[in-house]
Design a protein around this motif. Structure first.
Motif, PDB file in Angstrom:
ATOM      1  N   SER A  69      -0.810 -41.768 -15.895  1.00  0.00           N
ATOM      2  CA  SER A  69      -1.561 -41.198 -14.771  1.00  0.00           C
ATOM      3  C   SER A  69      -3.052 -41.095 -15.106  1.00  0.00           C
ATOM      4  O   SER A  69      -3.899 -41.260 -14.233  1.00  0.00           O
ATOM      5  CB  SER A  69      -0.999 -39.832 -14.377  1.00  0.00           C
ATOM      6  OG  SER A  69      -0.924 -38.990 -15.486  1.00  0.00           O
ATOM      7  N   ASP A  73      -6.292 -42.553 -13.144  1.00  0.00           N
ATOM      8  CA  ASP A  73      -7.466 -41.701 -12.898  1.00  0.00           C
ATOM      9  C   ASP A  73      -8.743 -42.389 -13.372  1.00  0.00           C
ATOM     10  O   ASP A  73      -9.760 -42.368 -12.681  1.00  0.00           O
ATOM     11  CB  ASP A  73      -7.339 -40.368 -13.656  1.00  0.00           C
ATOM     12  CG  ASP A  73      -6.305 -39.446 -13.025  1.00  0.00           C
ATOM     13  OD1 ASP A  73      -5.928 -39.689 -11.867  1.00  0.00           O
ATOM     14  OD2 ASP A  73      -5.882 -38.496 -13.705  1.00  0.00           O
TER      15      ASP A  73
ATOM     16  N   ARG B  64       1.699 -39.208  -6.817  1.00  0.00           N
ATOM     17  CA  ARG B  64       0.276 -38.926  -7.018  1.00  0.00           C
ATOM     18  C   ARG B  64       0.090 -37.933  -8.154  1.00  0.00           C
ATOM     19  O   ARG B  64       1.016 -37.234  -8.541  1.00  0.00           O
ATOM     20  CB  ARG B  64      -0.375 -38.458  -5.736  1.00  0.00           C
ATOM     21  CG  ARG B  64       0.189 -37.234  -5.121  1.00  0.00           C
ATOM     22  CD  ARG B  64      -0.465 -37.070  -3.755  1.00  0.00           C
ATOM     23  NE  ARG B  64      -0.174 -35.780  -3.209  1.00  0.00           N
ATOM     24  CZ  ARG B  64      -0.550 -35.389  -1.999  1.00  0.00           C
ATOM     25  NH1 ARG B  64      -1.222 -36.220  -1.227  1.00  0.00           N
ATOM     26  NH2 ARG B  64      -0.254 -34.201  -1.553  1.00  0.00           N
ATOM     27  N   ARG B  66      -0.111 -36.267 -11.648  1.00  0.00           N
ATOM     28  CA  ARG B  66       0.627 -36.444 -12.893  1.00  0.00           C
ATOM     29  C   ARG B  66       2.016 -37.042 -12.716  1.00  0.00           C
ATOM     30  O   ARG B  66       2.687 -37.370 -13.687  1.00  0.00           O
ATOM     31  CB  ARG B  66       0.780 -35.085 -13.577  1.00  0.00           C
ATOM     32  CG  ARG B  66      -0.541 -34.584 -14.089  1.00  0.00           C
ATOM     33  CD  ARG B  66      -0.324 -33.568 -15.153  1.00  0.00           C
ATOM     34  NE  ARG B  66      -1.426 -32.635 -15.172  1.00  0.00           N
ATOM     35  CZ  ARG B  66      -1.389 -31.459 -15.764  1.00  0.00           C
ATOM     36  NH1 ARG B  66      -0.293 -31.084 -16.383  1.00  0.00           N
ATOM     37  NH2 ARG B  66      -2.432 -30.675 -15.751  1.00  0.00           N
ATOM     38  N   ILE B  68       2.531 -39.810 -11.428  1.00  0.00           N
ATOM     39  CA  ILE B  68       2.395 -41.267 -11.457  1.00  0.00           C
ATOM     40  C   ILE B  68       3.204 -41.877 -12.597  1.00  0.00           C
ATOM     41  O   ILE B  68       3.889 -42.876 -12.420  1.00  0.00           O
ATOM     42  CB  ILE B  68       0.898 -41.655 -11.549  1.00  0.00           C
ATOM     43  CG1 ILE B  68       0.214 -41.398 -10.207  1.00  0.00           C
ATOM     44  CG2 ILE B  68       0.726 -43.106 -11.965  1.00  0.00           C
ATOM     45  CD1 ILE B  68      -1.279 -41.616 -10.205  1.00  0.00           C
ATOM     46  N   SER B  69       3.158 -41.229 -13.764  1.00  0.00           N
ATOM     47  CA  SER B  69       3.905 -41.793 -14.893  1.00  0.00           C
ATOM     48  C   SER B  69       5.405 -41.726 -14.619  1.00  0.00           C
ATOM     49  O   SER B  69       6.154 -42.616 -15.030  1.00  0.00           O
ATOM     50  CB  SER B  69       3.553 -41.086 -16.196  1.00  0.00           C
ATOM     51  OG  SER B  69       3.704 -39.705 -16.060  1.00  0.00           O
ATOM     52  N   SER B 109      -5.397 -39.184  -7.756  1.00  0.00           N
ATOM     53  CA  SER B 109      -5.021 -40.598  -7.776  1.00  0.00           C
ATOM     54  C   SER B 109      -3.605 -40.778  -7.238  1.00  0.00           C
ATOM     55  O   SER B 109      -2.766 -39.895  -7.373  1.00  0.00           O
ATOM     56  CB  SER B 109      -5.078 -41.139  -9.207  1.00  0.00           C
ATOM     57  OG  SER B 109      -6.344 -40.953  -9.749  1.00  0.00           O
ATOM     58  N   THR B 110      -3.387 -41.929  -6.625  1.00  0.00           N
ATOM     59  CA  THR B 110      -2.050 -42.207  -6.088  1.00  0.00           C
ATOM     60  C   THR B 110      -1.579 -43.583  -6.554  1.00  0.00           C
ATOM     61  O   THR B 110      -2.382 -44.434  -6.939  1.00  0.00           O
ATOM     62  CB  THR B 110      -2.059 -42.226  -4.543  1.00  0.00           C
ATOM     63  OG1 THR B 110      -2.957 -43.261  -4.112  1.00  0.00           O
ATOM     64  CG2 THR B 110      -2.506 -40.908  -3.971  1.00  0.00           C
TER      65      THR B 110
END
Lengths: 128, 128
Positions: A69, A73, B64, B66, B68-69, B109-110
């Motif tokens: 993530s 970012d 979106r 954290r 994301i991982s 972030s997404t």
């Protein structure tokens, strides 16, 4: 270029799991690669900007595990705030096998985001 | 299909920051989208498998911040262990603006990963 030296947070501040930080991915770190770890996002943004300012046209941003993530970012901050003309070239995801000290094997997800400069407009050096 | 009911961890277990969990991304959740949150990865893998087993050929996995991982983990686990013939169709990254209660705006972030079934081989139902 005025860059703020942000010191990396010490490992001890992060609540550690029993598995310690995996070693950096082997090889292939040569070709303008920025490996994302646990430092603040701005550190990696500055690293990318340094690559671009030394003439690189393309950078590969790599991360694995929970740093994925942070890699996204980094790319987004870079595109949004510093290099408006930055293009996303490729996003690859995958899995890497890690052998721990005890011999156990575990899988960790990886991401590789390749960004390429299309216009040389850098926010750090003036207005658009 | 034997699926293990993994209970989502209670919010309280996660060390909370001052910003509380953002609301789910608005709209566009209709077309076979799996929204990744803070539950264990297997919950989302089962959600994806359920979509595929009800006839879907394509799923969009969205996350979106954290999470994301965890979205990448979900896709990788799905491809590695459950649906070997699963193809990666598209990976999009972006930024979303969130307005907090106090009126402050922040960017997050997404990621959107679109996966498509190419062969209907599911590990849960038999050998390859």
């Amino acid at each position: 270029m005025k860059t703020e030296k942000v010191e990396a947070p010490k490992e001890a501040k992060v609540p550690q799991k029993k598995v310690k930080a995996p070693p950096k991915p082997p090889g292939k770190a040569g070709e303008n690669a920025v490996l994302i770890g646990r430092k603040p996002v701005m550190n990696y943004v500055v690293a990318c900007l340094t690559f671009f300012n030394t003439g690189a046209n393309e950078i590969c941003i790599k991360a694995r595990g929970r740093s994925i993530s942070r890699a996204v970012d980094t790319v987004e901050l870079l595109r949004r705030a510093f290099l408006k003309g930055l293009g996303l070239k490729q996003i690859k995801i995958g899995t890497e096998e890690i052998t721990q000290e005890e011999g156990r094997k575990s899988n960790v997800s990886t991401i590789e985001i390749t960004v390429a400069k299309t216009e040389s407009k850098c926010n750090l050096f003036g207005n658009f």
